[in-house]
Design a protein around this motif. Sequence first.
Motif, PDB file in Angstrom:
ATOM      1  N   PHE A   1       3.917  10.511  -6.807  1.00  0.00           N
ATOM      2  CA  PHE A   1       4.914  10.910  -7.814  1.00  0.00           C
ATOM      3  C   PHE A   1       4.326  10.910  -9.223  1.00  0.00           C
ATOM      4  N   LEU A   2       3.412   9.990  -9.504  1.00  0.00           N
ATOM      5  CA  LEU A   2       2.771   9.948 -10.816  1.00  0.00           C
ATOM      6  C   LEU A   2       1.960  11.217 -11.079  1.00  0.00           C
ATOM      7  N   THR A   3       1.312  11.723 -10.038  1.00  0.00           N
ATOM      8  CA  THR A   3       0.497  12.934 -10.169  1.00  0.00           C
ATOM      9  C   THR A   3       1.286  14.202  -9.840  1.00  0.00           C
TER      10      THR A   3
ATOM     11  N   VAL B   1       0.834  -1.205   0.000  1.00  0.00           N
ATOM     12  CA  VAL B   1       0.000   0.000   0.000  1.00  0.00           C
ATOM     13  C   VAL B   1       0.869   1.256   0.000  1.00  0.00           C
ATOM     14  N   VAL B   2       1.932   1.262   0.803  1.00  0.00           N
ATOM     15  CA  VAL B   2       2.825   2.422   0.860  1.00  0.00           C
ATOM     16  C   VAL B   2       3.469   2.675  -0.501  1.00  0.00           C
ATOM     17  N   ILE B   3       3.976   1.627  -1.126  1.00  0.00           N
ATOM     18  CA  ILE B   3       4.596   1.776  -2.447  1.00  0.00           C
ATOM     19  C   ILE B   3       3.580   2.302  -3.460  1.00  0.00           C
ATOM     20  N   MET B   4       2.377   1.755  -3.423  1.00  0.00           N
ATOM     21  CA  MET B   4       1.330   2.179  -4.353  1.00  0.00           C
ATOM     22  C   MET B   4       0.936   3.641  -4.112  1.00  0.00           C
ATOM     23  N   ALA B   5       0.774   4.024  -2.843  1.00  0.00           N
ATOM     24  CA  ALA B   5       0.363   5.393  -2.516  1.00  0.00           C
ATOM     25  C   ALA B   5       1.435   6.401  -2.935  1.00  0.00           C
TER      26      ALA B   5
END
Length: 137
Positions: A49-51, A40-44
């Motif tokens: 960074f993606l946005t 979850v941390v990696i995804m969040a």
Amino acid sequence: MWFVFALLSAVFAALTSILAKIGIDRVNSNLATAIRTVVVVIMAWGMVFLTNTQNGIAEISRKSWLFLILSGLATGASWLCYYRALQLGDASKVVPIDKLSVVITLVLAFVFLHENFTAKSLVGCTLIGAGTLLMVL
């Protein structure tokens, strides 16, 4: 648009329960929670960074930091308890009890956030509570 995201949240939460119940077999529930949390941390952070919103960290107020940290602690406690319950019980019984959080949230929103608690809210809370009891008994 909030409705679409809320509905997707419910679908992913359902998948979370089923996938967790399968994955937790012969795995310590705390270890399983830690593994899930890392994902979850990696995804969040990936989404941050993606946005390109990582620069907003400096603008977060102390009050927001405090309540986000408290929310994180509550989430962690919830996940640890949820995974242990899933390990010990049937998903079909654990999940409805976990979803009593809807009723508790409505009451807490009324008390602390001064949100409206209408007759419709009362009927809904009663039905959710009764439905939960019916499912787990």
